[in-house]
Scaffold this motif. Sequence first.
Motif, PDB file in Angstrom:
ATOM      1  N   TYR A 216       5.332   4.658   0.162  1.00  0.00           N
ATOM      2  CA  TYR A 216       4.476   3.503   0.438  1.00  0.00           C
ATOM      3  C   TYR A 216       3.029   3.811   0.051  1.00  0.00           C
ATOM      4  O   TYR A 216       2.373   3.002  -0.640  1.00  0.00           O
ATOM      5  CB  TYR A 216       4.545   3.133   1.914  1.00  0.00           C
ATOM      6  CG  TYR A 216       3.591   2.023   2.286  1.00  0.00           C
ATOM      7  CD1 TYR A 216       3.932   0.690   2.095  1.00  0.00           C
ATOM      8  CD2 TYR A 216       2.330   2.305   2.796  1.00  0.00           C
ATOM      9  CE1 TYR A 216       3.052  -0.329   2.403  1.00  0.00           C
ATOM     10  CE2 TYR A 216       1.442   1.293   3.104  1.00  0.00           C
ATOM     11  CZ  TYR A 216       1.800  -0.021   2.911  1.00  0.00           C
ATOM     12  OH  TYR A 216       0.919  -1.022   3.210  1.00  0.00           O
ATOM     13  N   LEU A 217       2.518   4.962   0.468  1.00  0.00           N
ATOM     14  CA  LEU A 217       1.131   5.291   0.149  1.00  0.00           C
ATOM     15  C   LEU A 217       0.924   5.413  -1.359  1.00  0.00           C
ATOM     16  O   LEU A 217      -0.119   5.016  -1.891  1.00  0.00           O
ATOM     17  CB  LEU A 217       0.722   6.593   0.844  1.00  0.00           C
ATOM     18  CG  LEU A 217       0.505   6.520   2.351  1.00  0.00           C
ATOM     19  CD1 LEU A 217       0.015   7.854   2.880  1.00  0.00           C
ATOM     20  CD2 LEU A 217      -0.502   5.439   2.707  1.00  0.00           C
ATOM     21  N   GLN A 218       1.902   5.983  -2.039  1.00  0.00           N
ATOM     22  CA  GLN A 218       1.768   6.129  -3.487  1.00  0.00           C
ATOM     23  C   GLN A 218       1.701   4.764  -4.169  1.00  0.00           C
ATOM     24  O   GLN A 218       0.812   4.500  -4.990  1.00  0.00           O
ATOM     25  CB  GLN A 218       2.957   6.922  -4.039  1.00  0.00           C
ATOM     26  CG  GLN A 218       2.882   7.187  -5.540  1.00  0.00           C
ATOM     27  CD  GLN A 218       1.723   8.087  -5.911  1.00  0.00           C
ATOM     28  OE1 GLN A 218       1.599   9.203  -5.403  1.00  0.00           O
ATOM     29  NE2 GLN A 218       0.832   7.620  -6.788  1.00  0.00           N
ATOM     30  N   SER A 219       2.637   3.878  -3.828  1.00  0.00           N
ATOM     31  CA  SER A 219       2.719   2.596  -4.524  1.00  0.00           C
ATOM     32  C   SER A 219       1.642   1.613  -4.088  1.00  0.00           C
ATOM     33  O   SER A 219       1.150   0.822  -4.899  1.00  0.00           O
ATOM     34  CB  SER A 219       4.106   1.973  -4.314  1.00  0.00           C
ATOM     35  OG  SER A 219       4.327   1.688  -2.936  1.00  0.00           O
TER      36      SER A 219
ATOM     37  N   VAL B 166      -1.343   2.385  -2.328  1.00  0.00           N
ATOM     38  CA  VAL B 166      -2.715   2.878  -2.193  1.00  0.00           C
ATOM     39  C   VAL B 166      -3.104   3.762  -3.378  1.00  0.00           C
ATOM     40  O   VAL B 166      -4.015   3.447  -4.142  1.00  0.00           O
ATOM     41  CB  VAL B 166      -2.893   3.647  -0.865  1.00  0.00           C
ATOM     42  CG1 VAL B 166      -4.335   4.171  -0.755  1.00  0.00           C
ATOM     43  CG2 VAL B 166      -2.569   2.751   0.321  1.00  0.00           C
ATOM     44  N   LEU B 167      -2.419   4.888  -3.541  1.00  0.00           N
ATOM     45  CA  LEU B 167      -2.857   5.867  -4.535  1.00  0.00           C
ATOM     46  C   LEU B 167      -2.803   5.319  -5.958  1.00  0.00           C
ATOM     47  O   LEU B 167      -3.660   5.649  -6.782  1.00  0.00           O
ATOM     48  CB  LEU B 167      -2.009   7.135  -4.429  1.00  0.00           C
ATOM     49  CG  LEU B 167      -2.076   7.891  -3.091  1.00  0.00           C
ATOM     50  CD1 LEU B 167      -1.258   9.164  -3.157  1.00  0.00           C
ATOM     51  CD2 LEU B 167      -3.525   8.195  -2.699  1.00  0.00           C
ATOM     52  N   ASP B 168      -1.801   4.496  -6.253  1.00  0.00           N
ATOM     53  CA  ASP B 168      -1.697   3.951  -7.611  1.00  0.00           C
ATOM     54  C   ASP B 168      -2.880   3.068  -7.969  1.00  0.00           C
ATOM     55  O   ASP B 168      -3.157   2.853  -9.169  1.00  0.00           O
ATOM     56  CB  ASP B 168      -0.399   3.143  -7.773  1.00  0.00           C
ATOM     57  CG  ASP B 168       0.818   4.043  -7.909  1.00  0.00           C
ATOM     58  OD1 ASP B 168       0.628   5.273  -8.057  1.00  0.00           O
ATOM     59  OD2 ASP B 168       1.954   3.526  -7.846  1.00  0.00           O
ATOM     60  N   ASP B 169      -3.581   2.543  -6.954  1.00  0.00           N
ATOM     61  CA  ASP B 169      -4.734   1.676  -7.220  1.00  0.00           C
ATOM     62  C   ASP B 169      -6.047   2.446  -7.283  1.00  0.00           C
ATOM     63  O   ASP B 169      -7.095   1.870  -7.573  1.00  0.00           O
ATOM     64  CB  ASP B 169      -4.859   0.609  -6.125  1.00  0.00           C
ATOM     65  CG  ASP B 169      -3.751  -0.436  -6.219  1.00  0.00           C
ATOM     66  OD1 ASP B 169      -3.123  -0.526  -7.294  1.00  0.00           O
ATOM     67  OD2 ASP B 169      -3.509  -1.137  -5.221  1.00  0.00           O
ATOM     68  N   LEU B 170      -5.997   3.737  -6.956  1.00  0.00           N
ATOM     69  CA  LEU B 170      -7.222   4.536  -6.919  1.00  0.00           C
ATOM     70  C   LEU B 170      -7.375   5.351  -8.195  1.00  0.00           C
ATOM     71  O   LEU B 170      -6.400   5.684  -8.864  1.00  0.00           O
ATOM     72  CB  LEU B 170      -7.204   5.488  -5.720  1.00  0.00           C
ATOM     73  CG  LEU B 170      -7.106   4.867  -4.332  1.00  0.00           C
ATOM     74  CD1 LEU B 170      -7.087   5.955  -3.280  1.00  0.00           C
ATOM     75  CD2 LEU B 170      -8.255   3.900  -4.081  1.00  0.00           C
ATOM     76  N   GLY B 171      -8.602   5.715  -8.496  1.00  0.00           N
ATOM     77  CA  GLY B 171      -8.847   6.619  -9.610  1.00  0.00           C
ATOM     78  C   GLY B 171      -8.524   8.049  -9.232  1.00  0.00           C
ATOM     79  O   GLY B 171      -8.237   8.376  -8.072  1.00  0.00           O
TER      80      GLY B 171
END
Length: 689
Positions: free
Chosen positions: A210-213, A215-220
């Motif tokens: 969940y965090l990867q898809s 949150v993290l995927d939207d961050l640089g």
Amino acid sequence: MPAAIDAAGDVRFRGKGTAMLRSMVERPLNEVLVGRDGFVALIATAGAGKTTLLRQWEAADSRPFIRLAAADASDAVAIVTGATGPVVVVLDDVHRHPDGGAFVVRSLAELTLQPGIAVVVSGRAVDRRALTAMRLRPDLVDLSDADLALDERAAREVLGGHVGEEELRRVLRRTRGWAAGLQLARVALGRRSGDEDPEFTGADRVVRDYLQSEVLDDLGDELTGFLLHCAPFDELSGPLCDAVRGSSDSQELLERLEREHLFVSALDREGRRFGWLPLAREALAAELDRRDPTEAKRLRTVGADWLAAHGDARTALALRLANGDREQALHLLSEVVLPMFYAGQLEEIVGIIHAIGPDIAITHGYLATMFAYAGMMTGDEVCARRWTKAAGDFYQVHSFGDGDEQVAFLALRAHLCADGVQRMRRDAEAARVRVKESSPWRAPVLMMSGIAAGLCGDARAAHRLLEEAAHVSAELRATPALMLALSERLELHSGRVSADAIAHAVDAAEGGPFTHYPHAALGYALRAEAAAIAGDKDAAHRDLLRAHGYRAALGRELPWLAVQVRLRIARATASLGDPAGARLVLAEAEEILAGLAETGILKKQAADLAAALRPLGGADAVGASLLTSAELRLLPLLPSHLSFEEIGDRLHLSRNTIKTQARSVYRKLGVSSRSEAVQHATQLGLVSA
């Protein structure tokens, strides 16, 4: 119906689920949002429930809702200024287009809204200037994660009825009511099968995915790397993060994480210390370990060294344990174990002992001494005796490392009083002669010297030493020593003591996480007796139940205190019209005294009480008073999922012995089953709810 996670990362409930979330938003919806004019800032973490709140608001409000994406919101000002009737304009997902969204928000914030018009700015973050412009408006409703957090009742409905109370509390501590986190817990816990009963943590794959898809995927790369590299640490600061990253921009990045609601928030008003949403930190730490375990270990090592050098050896110890650095962990443990005792962290110490592996103390005399203290204070006679012997064997071969090592060992022997009160006094006095004025051991050493003097009949020395012990304990914030020193001054006082003095002794135990320390027992027993004599039966019963709760942890490992507490309990019990219960508790005291080589004033006190009880009749006994120490030791384990065989393994007893003790508990409490015994014992205050 179950909840789902929508494309924006928010938990979406259908059917009954809407009622679940209503407990979260009922007050803001009915009292704050519905029919409200002006601005609403709805800035919160991914999955906090923003979309759900907006849908429920729209369903409850008579006005039309116009939703605009931040990328296409250039006409928002025109829509708001040109509106001919009541309307709610929602500028959604402003974090996805920060520049355009900020311009629109600042432009909207300058408008004078007509009656009936509301403007909602929703997303995970908004430009600081834009947010400041909104916050200067008197008509702003500012909603964030705390406002959207699910409460315990809603969390229970989300997780389902198969989740027990203890597990529910663990999940709530990790998620802090985060809606997506609770739904992820429901998914993860629903996958358990057979006898497997894993605890839900952020390391579970569903949380990491969940965090990867979402949150993290939207961050640089910069923010993603920063989140991962800071994840090994529960509490963050700019200097710590700079040290582990070899950088100088961590304070700025921490503030950015908080501003963008990326699971980090300030713990102080100055914004120097930051904490995590626990579930997210666990997930990120697990992801770091998966991606680069070598780097994860390096970060924990550097962080541990920095924290130890800056006065936080306890956190450094946890990091060393996580790395498997046993020798470094043992060195740190030697530094922090006594302050942890003083801070009420007895359970954490026991957990650390298990994590390190107690056999390591065979080669570390001071740690063997401290492991023996842990056994003594938790009522584990086997542990207390075993590690006292290990420490003694170690010091027969090796010299004491410094003054405190010898002082600690002598004070331990005095506590155990294995060879009677005269030897107890000699050990305590030897420790008192050697302890330095600046040593943290000075408080318990003075306390033990005073207690030993009193037990040997030297009332004047006892009063003087306990007076000094109370003063030094307060100065050093050694609360366990303080509360016992205060209680022992009253116990060894020949005259009648005041209610205020007793209250002072008990307050020391109730002011923090110290009620599970055996040092607290005597204060409650003293107050119970005073209340019984004064005729306040309700107060006496309340304190008696508290005092009874310590009997299981007070036996041969602290024989003098075990006897003192039981004699006070017996006196109070007799004063309440229960001589049968008083005799049973007195019999326990006499059994402990029979194992002491020299008893000082204790044997006469027991004999005097026995004589006072002899002419009393055999009135009906109160069930709780008749529970033996062994039965009281069993009680806290009955609410658990453990079988009688598993309980026996923990208590070093056979299954048949546990079964016999359980039946005795049922009979004395007037119940017929384990569940009824737990319910009744909870009502009596003998086990935690």
